[in-house]
Design a protein around this motif. Structure first.
Motif: not given
Length: 257
Positions: A152-162, A167-171
């Motif tokens: 989930v942590y890795s997914l969050t970072l990858a999604m945040a970058t993508d 304009g979609i923030r992911v945390n």
């Protein structure tokens, strides 16, 4: 506060614990909230309940569309649904590994996938994933659960970058040991629940469990339009459980090397 006024939020796993506390808090701050869960009975009257299984693609797609049909938009996704697992690497069966990863990780992917087209039209789009401090702190008999939360942590970072430039923030938030029905069930399953609780509290820096409301507050902070500079963050809500080490009272004078 009314920072969520006019915004629509989905909270998965929102029928109890951290999810329900989050749904109530977002509602109190102006959001229209839809809870996606296996069972939605007993929700507050001002929360829209949708029965859905995040482990099933078709049901997730239908649930997201039901929310948008009702409210006309979608701005915030709180990916909170998850299931526990206890044991070392030899304990859990391959079937359990697949089930936990399907719910805890791929479930978040499903919800985000079907929410993205609607989030792209929002002026305040935000996704907050519920992670855990076991994503980066080793805890005994939590191998499968830890692996799912590390993902989930890795997914969050990858999604945040993508999606940052859309304009979609992911945390994500990372609770420590929280006062939730699951933790209580684990304590009640021991030979001496009170002794187990006392031992657990001694291990925790504040001497108490993290509350669901405290985790909800962190989720609301990350989801809020007021936190527009927070992107790709892991916000720990653990009372210092991961980073602080307190000595017993009679050993405070000792200096470690």
């Amino acid at each position: 506060m009314s920072d969520f006024e006019g915004l629509v939020a989905i909270v998965t796993g929102g029928a109890g614990g951290i999810g329900l506390a989050t749904a109530k808090l977002l509602t109190s701050r102006g959001a229209k909230v839809a809870v996606l869960d296996l069972e939605t009975e007993g929700l507050p009257d001002d929360v829209f309940g949708v029965r859905a299984d995040v482990g099933d693609d078709a049901r997730v797609e239908a649930a997201v569309e039901a929310v948008v049909e009702r409210f006309g938009r979608l701005d915030i996704v709180v990916n909170n649904a998850g299931i526990p697992a206890v044991g070392d690497v030899a304990t859990n069966s391959s079937e359990e590994w697949l089930n936990v990863l399907n719910v805890n990780v791929v479930g978040m992917v499903r919800v985000a996938r079907y929410a993205l087209p609607h989030l792209r039209r929002s002026p305040a789009a935000s996704i907050v994933n519920t992670c855990s401090i076991v994503a980066w702190a080793g805890h005994q008999t939590r191998t499968l659960y830890s692996a799912s939360k590390g993902a989930v942590y890795s997914l969050t970072l990858a999604m945040a970058t993508d999606h940052a430039r859309e304009g979609i923030r992911v945390n994500c938030v990372a609770p420590g040991t929280a006062d939730t029905p699951w933790v209580e069930k684990q304590l009640q399953g021991t030979e001496d629940p009170e002794a187990a609780r006392e031992s657990l509290l001694k291990f925790l820096v504040p001497g108490r469990l993290v509350t669901a409301d405290e985790v909800a507050g962190a989720i609301a902070y990350l989801a809020s339009p007021l936190s527009s500079a927070s992107v790709g963050m892991m916000l720990a809500v653990d009372g210092g459980q991961h980073s602080l080490r307190l000595r017993p009272q009679d050993q405070q004078h000792l200096i470690g090397r």
